[in-house]
Write a protein that holds these residues in place. Structure first.
Motif: not given
Length: 163
Positions: A35-41, A47-55, A86-95
């Motif tokens: 996730g980190l690599i894909f979103h950063t690339v 993208g890195l921020q998106f993935s890291f905040l999701g974690i 999937k990012g923080s919004y997805f993980v928060f909503q799916s929670f």
């Protein structure tokens, strides 16, 4: 690609959590890295921020239950891995869906063991006297592999469109 990765991580975690009551680092950490690599690339530092905040969001949502002994570290890492993809919004909503599924599973376990009344008596006692002294933690503990709720809730929230 990310949806396939998510589906595989969820499928493997579902199976190992049911069979062995474990969600392996061998699944969660590579999923986070992907996730980190894909979103950063694809999106650079955003993208890195998106993935890291999701974690961080995934970890944060389950950290307190983990610290209270309510779930294992694998559950926390699995939600973090979902957040990486999937990012923080997805993980928060799916929670929220995950929590509902977890509650349904817990209630089904209590009903199957015919202990719903006992459970609510203990909860009422704790609320009325504002103490947990009368509650034996072992009496109240009907653990189930929470990774199952995480997998089902994630799939339901995503509309099972991970493939």
């Amino acid at each position: 690609m990310l949806n396939v990765c998510l589906f595989l991580a969820l499928l493997i975690s579902f199976i190992t959590d049911i069979k062995e009551r474990k969600i392996y680092n061998l699944i969660t950490f590579p999923t986070m890295i992907i996730g980190l690599i894909f979103h950063t690339v694809t999106n650079g530092l955003d993208g890195l921020q998106f993935s890291f905040l999701g974690i961080l969001t995934g970890f944060g949502l389950l950290m307190i239950p983990y610290l209270l002994g309510g779930m294992g570290a694998g559950d926390v890492k699995l939600l973090g891995a979902i957040g990486a993809l999937k990012g923080s919004y997805f993980v928060f909503q799916s929670f929220f869906v995950i929590a509902i599924i977890g509650g349904i599973i817990a209630l089904a376990i209590l009903i199957s063991k015919k202990e719903v009344g006992f459970f609510f008596k203990k909860v009422f006692f704790a609320m009325r006297f504002r103490t947990l002294d009368g509650i034996d933690k072992e009496d109240m503990h009907h653990a189930f592999p929470y990774g199952v709720a995480i997998v089902i809730g994630t799939l339901l929230y995503s509309g099972v469109e991970v493939m």
